[in-house]
Design an enzyme around this catalytic site. Structure first.
Site, short mmCIF file in Angstrom:
data_model
loop_
_atom_site.label_atom_id
_atom_site.label_comp_id
_atom_site.label_asym_id
_atom_site.label_seq_id
_atom_site.Cartn_x
_atom_site.Cartn_y
_atom_site.Cartn_z
N SER A 46 47.20 12.62 31.13
CA SER A 46 47.16 13.56 32.24
C SER A 46 46.89 14.94 31.66
CB SER A 46 48.50 13.55 32.98
OG SER A 46 48.65 14.67 33.82
N TYR A 94 58.09 14.44 32.61
CA TYR A 94 56.82 13.74 32.74
C TYR A 94 55.82 14.29 31.73
CZ TYR A 94 52.31 12.33 34.67
OH TYR A 94 51.04 11.83 34.82
#
EC number: 1.-.-.-
Length: 284
Positions: free
Chosen positions: A140, A153
């Site tokens: 990501s 995260y």
């Protein structure tokens, strides 16, 4: 053509997180290209879209080591090699670093990082048996730039980035390519899981107002997010390419964010990022 020759010409893909989002789109596209696909997911057999002669759906929690070992033992009994491994399983924990329970942090890393490491370990014997095989790890932009109230995260994706770089170096002699896919926000179940649950912060938390403002901002961003299909198309194209790069940043806004992060002094970037994300709080 004999049965053995047909078997050797059959391309094989193994995909985690294959019942939704990017993983599902990759599975469907590779099936259309004639790949034999092993679709691994918690609810893979319930996904009607995966009902295909060349698809074998497997219900599994990838963080379950024993189940994972059994699944790959079964796959190895049927296949001599694997052309493509796509690690798409993952989710996001939203909240402040201070208030998020450590149990939730461990679960985040268990799925996003440790499970992926085990999948790779179990799959490598198959990948090494096929020249120019490829591993695609779904990272990501958060693996390059830490996000406000998505600290754990982001940390799991930063770990994945470092791991993938080391893995790429180690597998070079075996002709196994490793590629990081770094999209920005993608429309999927990810945001529903991350932002629809109750905050870990109590009403009297020092972070409560900013957490709610950030949640509102991120939820708005996901209204105009990339489609899973757009990201999957890139992965499938790369899976059929001879040479691929170490990482691909997907999305113009994502590229702009990384450029700002790399160019601006940290103090400037931090102030700008907070201003953008928490703007709705200031307007309230």
């Amino acid at each position: 053509m004999g049965v053995g020759e047909k078997k050797e010409s059959q391309k094989v893909a193994i995909i985690t997180g294959a019942s939704s989002g990017i993983g599902l789109e990759c599975a469907l596209m590779l099936l259309d290209q004639g790949y034999k696909v092993y679709a691994l997911s918690r609810h893979a057999t319930l996904c009607v879209a995966l009902n295909h002669a060349l698809c074998e759906s497997v219900d599994i929690d990838v963080s379950d080591s024993n189940a994972l070992k059994e699944v790959f033992s079964n796959i190895s009994a049927k296949e001599k090699y694997c052309d493509v491994l796509i690690n798409s399983a993952g989710y996001g924990v939203f909240g402040s670093v201070e208030d998020t329970p450590i149990e939730e942090v461990k679960k985040q890393f268990s799925v996003n990082f440790f499970a992926l490491c085990e999948v790779v370990q179990f799959c490598l014997p198959l990948l090494k048996n096929k020249p120019h095989s490829k591993i695609f790890n779904l990272s990501s932009i958060a693996g390059r730039v830490s996000m406000l109230f998505l600290g754990h995260y982001s940390a799991s994706k930063h770990a994945l980035e470092a791991y993938s770089d080391a893995l790429r170096l180690e597998l070079k002699p075996f002709n196994v390519q490793v590629c990081l896919i770094e999209p920005g926000p993608v429309k999927s179940n990810w945001e529903k899981t991350a932002f629809s649950v109750e905050n870990f912060e109590s009403e009297d938390s020092l972070y409560a107002l900013e957490v709610n403002a950030a949640k509102s901002f991120y939820s708005g961003v996901y209204q105009n997010a990339l489609s899973p299909k757009a990201v999957a198309q890139k992965i499938v194209f790369l899976s059929m390419s001879q040479k691929i790069k170490a990482r691909y940043l997907i999305g113009l806004k994502t590229q702009l964010l990384l450029a700002l992060y790399q160019i601006l002094p940290s103090s400037w970037y931090d102030s700008l990022f907070r201003l953008i994300v928490l703007k709705r709080k200031r307007d309230a």
